[in-house]
Scaffold this active site. Structure first.
Site, PDB file in Angstrom:
ATOM      1  N   ASP A  15     -11.068  -8.180   7.625  1.00  0.00           N
ATOM      2  CA  ASP A  15     -12.471  -8.135   7.185  1.00  0.00           C
ATOM      3  C   ASP A  15     -13.110  -9.508   7.357  1.00  0.00           C
ATOM      4  OD1 ASP A  15     -12.299  -5.477   6.431  1.00  0.00           O
ATOM      5  OD2 ASP A  15     -13.272  -5.796   4.489  1.00  0.00           O
TER       6      ASP A  15
ATOM      7  N   ASP B  74      -5.312  -6.496   5.924  1.00  0.00           N
ATOM      8  CA  ASP B  74      -6.510  -5.802   5.446  1.00  0.00           C
ATOM      9  C   ASP B  74      -7.590  -6.836   5.119  1.00  0.00           C
ATOM     10  OD1 ASP B  74      -8.214  -3.873   4.460  1.00  0.00           O
ATOM     11  OD2 ASP B  74      -7.214  -3.706   2.515  1.00  0.00           O
TER      12      ASP B  74
ATOM     13  N   ASP C 284      -3.126 -18.121   2.563  1.00  0.00           N
ATOM     14  CA  ASP C 284      -4.294 -18.799   1.983  1.00  0.00           C
ATOM     15  C   ASP C 284      -4.857 -19.817   2.972  1.00  0.00           C
ATOM     16  OD1 ASP C 284      -1.874 -20.098   1.570  1.00  0.00           O
ATOM     17  OD2 ASP C 284      -2.296 -20.736  -0.480  1.00  0.00           O
TER      18      ASP C 284
ATOM     19  N   TYR D  58       0.815  -1.215   0.000  1.00  0.00           N
ATOM     20  CA  TYR D  58       0.000   0.000   0.000  1.00  0.00           C
ATOM     21  C   TYR D  58       0.851   1.268   0.000  1.00  0.00           C
ATOM     22  CZ  TYR D  58      -3.946  -3.080   1.136  1.00  0.00           C
ATOM     23  OH  TYR D  58      -4.893  -4.073   1.118  1.00  0.00           O
TER      24      TYR D  58
ATOM     25  N   LYS E 158       3.339 -15.378   3.057  1.00  0.00           N
ATOM     26  CA  LYS E 158       3.268 -16.204   1.844  1.00  0.00           C
ATOM     27  C   LYS E 158       4.719 -16.568   1.493  1.00  0.00           C
ATOM     28  CE  LYS E 158       1.012 -18.057  -1.631  1.00  0.00           C
ATOM     29  NZ  LYS E 158       0.105 -19.218  -1.436  1.00  0.00           N
TER      30      LYS E 158
END
Ligand code: IPM
Ligand code: MG
Length: 365
Positions: A255, A251, A227, A146, A195
């Protein structure tokens, strides 16, 4: 004590929910003998409409001069051309990224737990919920994708876009330390999510987190691929205590974690710097579709204000009281539309704030 709070209502439902959080803070002040002064600061779409940019230098400086920042939400419908048909660095969300970066708020703390009452809003099966869950996501907030260099270009007539993901060991270490410190006060387990089977930045992440873990021998560290973590959150959420992860993964996972609690309208967050300063905001967005209707759930913002009392002002007793008042209000059956269930008492934004204040008062009787 007296405290100065930068109050950023922002856009959409922002003003309505911040109003309720202030109401609760003022009630805390009245009951426990504190005074909260608010400095109104514009950010997001409202700042674009007023000053042409999502965050002015003056607004950033005002926020910096306060003891903490309370934020509602920023942004609107992407169809709003006034805010979105402009360069990305002039859109409402850019104000949020700029204030996080400008105030060095690198550690974003997002707790996700299941309340006893509204657990009927949890979309998971009873067998999976088991005894419930109680986790904290610690998301790195000022680095990674970001904040990396980005551009869109045309190469031989074909458009391509580039985003870069950079993490230094310093950035990883400081947020990892926060996660271990938090875990120490909880169930003493950190799940570091990355990851590492693909990304170099994740391999560095893993090795720095392992270095930090050596300083916290009483905390168990496990690594999990992102994942797999997305899957585990809906298969066995009870296994998590503290989840530590980088900006984009955090992020997305936060959620997901909020949704399994039943509603994103319940989830608070704190974004902290190296010291006591922090910005407190709900994990949800500005919900422009329901703005101005008086039906938004103010609980996430009120719980964020409780986090402010705890982390920035060291007012643990007051923070506990706010959290208890929220729990009691829910246990008494009051529900905003997002968490409404059969037999419960529907309330709007303002009434939810009032009911929580009532229970705060009762708790001191
Ligand atoms: C959040 C939001 C922001 C983010 C957006 C609005 C830039 O989704 O706080 O999670 O991605 O950090
Ligand atoms: Mg988000």
């Amino acid at each position: 004590m007296e405290y100065r709070i930068a109050s950023i209502s922002g856009d959409g439902i922002g003003p309505e929910i911040v109003e309720e959080a202030k109401k609760v803070l003022n009630k805390v002040g009245e009951l426990y003998g504190h005074r909260f002064h608010y400095e109104e600061v514009l950010m997001g779409g409202i700042s674009i409409d007023t000053y042409g940019v999502p965050l002015t230098d003056e607004a950033l400086e005002t926020a910096r001069s306060c003891d903490a920042v309370l934020l509602g939400a920023v942004g609107g419908n992407v169809g709003n051309s006034r805010w979105y048909d402009v360069a990305p660095n002039l859109r409402p969300e850019a104000g949020l990224l700029a204030i996080r970066k400008g105030l060095n708020l690198f550690a974003n703390i997002r707790p996700a737990y299941l309340y006893e009452g509204p657990s009927d809003a949890c979309p998971l099966k009873k067998e999976i919920i088991g005894d419930g869950f109680d986790m904290v996501i610690v998301r790195e907030l000022t680095g990674g994708l970001y904040f990396g260099e980005r551009h869109t270009e045309e190469v031989n007539g074909i458009r391509q876009a580039v985003d870069t993901l950079v993490y230094s060991e310093t950035e990883i270490r400081r947020v990892a330390v926060k996660a271990f410190q938090i875990a120490q006060k909880r169930r003493k387990k950190v799940t570091s999510v990355d990851k590492a089977n693909v990304l170099d930045s994740s391999r560095l992440w893993r090795s720095v987190v392992e270095e930090v873990a050596k300083e916290y021998p009483e905390v168990t560290l496990e690594h999990m691929l992102v994942d797999n973590c997305a899957m585990q959150l809906v298969m066995n959420p009870g296994q998590f205590d503290v989840i530590l992860t980088e900006n984009m993964f955090g992020d997305i996972l936060s959620d997901e974690a909020s949704m399994i609690t039943g509603s994103i309208g319940m989830l608070s967050s704190a974004s902290l710097n190296e010291g006591k300063f922090g910005l407190y905001e709900p994990s949800h967005g500005s919900a422009p579709d329901i703005a101005g209707k008086g039906i938004a759930n103010p609980v996430a913002t009120i719980l964020s204000a409780a986090m402010m009392l705890r982390f920035s002002f060291d007012l643990d007793r007051e923070a506990d009281a706010v959290e208890a008042a929220v729990r009691q209000t829910l246990a008494d059956g009051f529900r905003t539309a997002d968490i409404m269930a059969d037999g419960m008492q529907p309330v709007g934004t303002e009434e939810m704030g009032d009911r929580i204040c009532e229970r705060l008062t009762d708790s001191l009787k």
